[in-house]
Motif scaffolding. Structure first.
Motif, PDB file in Angstrom:
ATOM      1  N   ALA A 197       0.540  -3.503  -9.824  1.00  0.00           N
ATOM      2  CA  ALA A 197      -0.783  -3.255  -9.246  1.00  0.00           C
ATOM      3  C   ALA A 197      -0.652  -3.247  -7.732  1.00  0.00           C
ATOM      4  O   ALA A 197       0.147  -3.963  -7.159  1.00  0.00           O
ATOM      5  N   ASP A 201      -7.390   8.081 -10.128  1.00  0.00           N
ATOM      6  CA  ASP A 201      -8.177   6.863  -9.933  1.00  0.00           C
ATOM      7  C   ASP A 201      -8.154   6.016 -11.204  1.00  0.00           C
ATOM      8  O   ASP A 201      -7.908   4.816 -11.165  1.00  0.00           O
ATOM      9  N   ARG A 247      -6.410   2.299 -11.581  1.00  0.00           N
ATOM     10  CA  ARG A 247      -7.264   1.160 -11.935  1.00  0.00           C
ATOM     11  C   ARG A 247      -6.884   0.566 -13.287  1.00  0.00           C
ATOM     12  O   ARG A 247      -6.969  -0.649 -13.479  1.00  0.00           O
ATOM     13  N   ILE A 261     -15.472   7.247  -7.090  1.00  0.00           N
ATOM     14  CA  ILE A 261     -14.234   6.763  -6.490  1.00  0.00           C
ATOM     15  C   ILE A 261     -14.539   6.071  -5.169  1.00  0.00           C
ATOM     16  O   ILE A 261     -15.591   6.273  -4.577  1.00  0.00           O
ATOM     17  N   GLU A 262     -13.597   5.263  -4.716  1.00  0.00           N
ATOM     18  CA  GLU A 262     -13.768   4.544  -3.458  1.00  0.00           C
ATOM     19  C   GLU A 262     -13.394   5.462  -2.310  1.00  0.00           C
ATOM     20  O   GLU A 262     -12.249   5.908  -2.202  1.00  0.00           O
ATOM     21  N   MET A 276       0.846  -1.185   0.000  1.00  0.00           N
ATOM     22  CA  MET A 276       0.000   0.000   0.000  1.00  0.00           C
ATOM     23  C   MET A 276       0.891   1.248   0.000  1.00  0.00           C
ATOM     24  O   MET A 276       1.878   1.312   0.717  1.00  0.00           O
ATOM     25  N   GLY A 292      -4.702  -1.680 -10.212  1.00  0.00           N
ATOM     26  CA  GLY A 292      -4.592  -1.349  -8.799  1.00  0.00           C
ATOM     27  C   GLY A 292      -5.905  -0.884  -8.216  1.00  0.00           C
ATOM     28  O   GLY A 292      -6.944  -0.837  -8.879  1.00  0.00           O
ATOM     29  N   ARG A 293      -5.839  -0.528  -6.961  1.00  0.00           N
ATOM     30  CA  ARG A 293      -7.003  -0.036  -6.213  1.00  0.00           C
ATOM     31  C   ARG A 293      -6.682   1.370  -5.735  1.00  0.00           C
ATOM     32  O   ARG A 293      -5.624   1.595  -5.137  1.00  0.00           O
ATOM     33  N   PHE A 294      -7.563   2.318  -6.008  1.00  0.00           N
ATOM     34  CA  PHE A 294      -7.380   3.712  -5.617  1.00  0.00           C
ATOM     35  C   PHE A 294      -8.410   4.030  -4.547  1.00  0.00           C
ATOM     36  O   PHE A 294      -9.609   3.896  -4.778  1.00  0.00           O
ATOM     37  N   VAL A 295      -7.929   4.424  -3.366  1.00  0.00           N
ATOM     38  CA  VAL A 295      -8.801   4.682  -2.224  1.00  0.00           C
ATOM     39  C   VAL A 295      -8.571   6.119  -1.756  1.00  0.00           C
ATOM     40  O   VAL A 295      -7.427   6.552  -1.647  1.00  0.00           O
ATOM     41  N   THR A 334      -2.471  -1.072  -3.933  1.00  0.00           N
ATOM     42  CA  THR A 334      -3.422  -0.115  -3.396  1.00  0.00           C
ATOM     43  C   THR A 334      -2.730   1.227  -3.202  1.00  0.00           C
ATOM     44  O   THR A 334      -1.645   1.298  -2.638  1.00  0.00           O
TER      45      THR A 334
END
Length: 96
Positions: free
Chosen positions: A30, A55, A59, A87-88, A1, A63-66, A32
């Protein structure tokens, strides 16, 4: 992360720095990527666009965009523009 904490204002003046920081940390694998908005005092449409573009880039790499919600002023801008649905968003970064 990977965690990026933003402070002050994410507006036209701050977007260039934000994008440089993302690019500098832009490892191709990939994973977070967390952007913490709790230190922001202001965000305008250029800041919103920068978040949406970041984002998408994360993605696109799998990957994950938080995004960690910021102060009410910042959150209201994301809600009113519909960005909050795109978005998350979380209340706290997941450090686990």
């Amino acid at each position: 992360m990977r965690l990026l904490r933003l402070m002050g204002e994410l507006d036209m003046a701050g977007v260039d720095r934000f994008e440089r920081l993302l690019a500098a940390d832009g490892s191709p694998e990939a994973g977070t990527f967390v952007v913490d908005l709790r230190g922001l005092t202001f965000m305008d449409s250029s800041g919103l666009r920068a978040l949406i573009m970041a984002d998408q880039r994360v993605r696109d790499r799998g990957g994950r965009f938080v995004v960690v919600r910021g102060p009410d002023r910042v959150n209201e801008v994301m809600e009113m523009t519909g960005v909050a649905q795109q978005i998350e968003l979380v209340d706290e970064p997941d450090v686990g």
